[in-house]
Write a protein that holds these residues in place. Structure first.
Motif, short mmCIF file in Angstrom:
data_model
loop_
_atom_site.label_atom_id
_atom_site.label_comp_id
_atom_site.label_asym_id
_atom_site.label_seq_id
_atom_site.Cartn_x
_atom_site.Cartn_y
_atom_site.Cartn_z
N VAL A 1 22.19 122.83 51.77
CA VAL A 1 21.41 121.43 51.79
C VAL A 1 20.42 122.06 51.46
CG1 VAL A 1 20.42 119.75 53.47
CG2 VAL A 1 22.72 120.72 53.98
N LEU A 2 19.43 123.16 52.12
CA LEU A 2 18.46 123.76 51.42
C LEU A 2 18.05 124.24 49.92
CD1 LEU A 2 15.07 124.42 52.45
CD2 LEU A 2 16.24 126.70 52.68
N ALA A 3 19.07 124.43 49.33
CA ALA A 3 18.75 124.47 47.60
C ALA A 3 18.74 123.51 47.25
CB ALA A 3 19.95 125.26 46.98
N LYS A 4 19.90 122.10 47.70
CA LYS A 4 19.92 120.63 46.83
C LYS A 4 18.43 120.62 47.45
CE LYS A 4 24.47 119.62 46.83
NZ LYS A 4 25.24 119.47 47.48
N GLU A 5 17.57 120.10 47.96
CA GLU A 5 16.20 119.53 48.41
C GLU A 5 15.58 120.45 47.49
OE1 GLU A 5 15.66 117.10 49.99
OE2 GLU A 5 16.97 116.63 51.84
N LEU A 6 15.57 121.59 47.59
CA LEU A 6 14.41 122.34 46.43
C LEU A 6 14.01 122.14 45.72
CD1 LEU A 6 14.47 126.49 48.75
CD2 LEU A 6 12.46 124.33 48.40
N GLN A 7 15.13 121.82 44.94
CA GLN A 7 14.99 121.02 43.67
C GLN A 7 14.51 120.46 43.26
OE1 GLN A 7 19.35 120.95 43.09
NE2 GLN A 7 19.55 123.05 42.21
N ASP A 8 13.95 119.74 44.03
CA ASP A 8 13.24 117.87 44.41
C ASP A 8 11.73 118.85 44.67
OD1 ASP A 8 15.33 116.28 42.53
OD2 ASP A 8 15.80 116.16 44.99
N ILE A 9 11.45 119.68 44.66
CA ILE A 9 10.09 120.43 45.59
C ILE A 9 9.24 120.46 44.27
CG2 ILE A 9 9.41 121.42 46.98
CD1 ILE A 9 10.61 119.26 48.60
N ASP A 10 7.72 120.33 44.66
CA ASP A 10 7.08 120.79 43.22
C ASP A 10 6.27 122.20 43.65
OD1 ASP A 10 7.18 118.39 41.22
OD2 ASP A 10 6.31 117.46 43.61
N ILE A 11 5.94 122.12 45.01
CA ILE A 11 5.04 123.71 45.31
C ILE A 11 6.10 123.93 46.69
CG2 ILE A 11 3.03 124.42 45.95
CD1 ILE A 11 2.20 122.27 44.65
N PHE A 12 6.55 124.92 46.90
CA PHE A 12 6.57 125.41 48.09
C PHE A 12 6.00 126.45 48.37
CE2 PHE A 12 8.93 129.13 50.57
CZ PHE A 12 9.75 128.45 50.73
N VAL A 13 5.41 126.29 49.96
CA VAL A 13 4.74 127.19 50.99
C VAL A 13 4.78 128.01 51.40
CG1 VAL A 13 1.93 126.82 51.98
CG2 VAL A 13 2.40 125.28 49.94
N GLN A 14 4.12 129.24 51.75
CA GLN A 14 4.85 130.32 52.79
C GLN A 14 3.73 130.43 53.58
OE1 GLN A 14 7.76 130.69 53.59
NE2 GLN A 14 7.15 131.39 55.25
N SER A 15 2.89 130.24 54.00
CA SER A 15 1.53 130.83 55.10
C SER A 15 1.85 131.74 56.30
CB SER A 15 1.02 129.39 55.88
OG SER A 15 1.74 128.24 56.55
N SER A 16 2.55 132.82 55.96
CA SER A 16 2.70 133.02 56.63
C SER A 16 1.06 134.57 56.75
CB SER A 16 4.13 134.47 56.50
OG SER A 16 5.37 133.70 56.71
N ARG A 17 1.50 134.73 58.66
CA ARG A 17 0.49 135.95 58.67
C ARG A 17 0.70 137.29 58.67
NH1 ARG A 17 -0.43 131.73 62.39
NH2 ARG A 17 -2.35 130.67 62.88
N ILE A 18 2.87 137.18 58.34
CA ILE A 18 3.33 138.30 58.20
C ILE A 18 4.88 138.55 58.14
CG2 ILE A 18 3.87 139.31 60.50
CD1 ILE A 18 3.50 142.91 60.32
N GLU A 19 4.80 139.35 56.93
CA GLU A 19 6.50 138.98 55.78
C GLU A 19 6.88 140.22 55.76
OE1 GLU A 19 8.92 136.26 56.29
OE2 GLU A 19 7.15 135.37 55.82
N ASN A 20 8.34 140.72 56.26
CA ASN A 20 8.43 142.13 55.15
C ASN A 20 9.10 141.57 53.78
OD1 ASN A 20 8.55 143.27 57.59
ND2 ASN A 20 10.29 142.72 58.25
N PHE A 21 9.66 140.30 53.61
CA PHE A 21 9.90 140.21 52.04
C PHE A 21 9.36 138.98 51.64
CE2 PHE A 21 13.21 139.06 48.77
CZ PHE A 21 12.65 139.71 48.15
#
Length: 199
Positions: free
Chosen positions: A155-175
């Motif tokens: 479901v996420l993969a299909k939804e992302l195909q209709d998205i322009d910008i993806f935001v990841q505003s993490s304070r910490i992230e391993n990858f």
């Protein structure tokens, strides 16, 4: 008894030490156990594989000749782009709705954009302990944000195909595997300059 001379891979376990320690009443013995496990995890193996060049500063240093980076892979038959031609701009983010993911920072930025007259809509995928706080802020600021909860990867993969910008505003992230998946779907990434996101 001697151990066989066979290469062995020991996967890491992603745990929140603070949470475990709080649950066990901040046992000093447990803190010491984690320190020893961290030490053996980076000193005993011939190679230490991480998903990014970022290594948690709480871990002992890993010798350069031992450190190998293998980025997390994605299934490009599932995550891939498609043509997009619509307005307003569609923004998405996905992950656990927890403090370290920085979604409060995203909602602050969206509030500013709304006050400046920008048109957008946002989909937030995920669940977690900050859900009620985010719902309250979205309602208070009347933000065009839809909380979708936890969804399957298909479901996420299909939804992302209709998205322009993806935001990841993490304070910490391993990858930041979700960023790679979004990029594979043709989303423009807007991310924090922290941890493994820089890779």
């Amino acid at each position: 008894m001697s151990l066989p001379n066979i290469p062995t891979i020991i996967p890491s376990i992603d745990i929140d030490r603070g949470q475990v320690i709080n649950l066990l009443l901040a046992s000093i013995a447990l803190e010491e156990l984690f320190r020893k496990l961290d030490y053996y995890a980076v000193t005993c193996p011939k190679k230490v594989v991480t998903v990014s060049s970022f290594v948690d500063p709480k871990l002992p240093p890993i010798a350069k000749e031992k450190h190998v980076v293998v980025h997390s892979g994605i299934d490009t038959s599932l995550f891939h782009p498609k043509d997009k031609s619509y307005l307003p701009v569609r923004i998405a983010t996905s992950g656990f709705l927890e403090y370290h993911k920085g979604y409060d920072l995203l909602l602050d930025a969206l509030t500013i954009l709304k006050k400046e007259g920008y048109q957008y809509e946002v989909l937030m995928f995920g669940a977690g302990s900050e859900l009620e706080a985010f719902q309250s802020m979205i309602k208070k600021e009347n933000l065009p944000v839809s909380l979708r909860g936890h969804v399957s990867r298909d479901v996420l993969a299909k939804e992302l195909q209709d998205i322009d910008i993806f935001v990841q505003s993490s304070r910490i992230e391993n990858f930041g595997l979700s960023i790679t998946e979004a990029m594979a779907c043709g989303c423009v990434p807007v991310c924090s300059k922290v941890g493994g996101i820089l890779d």
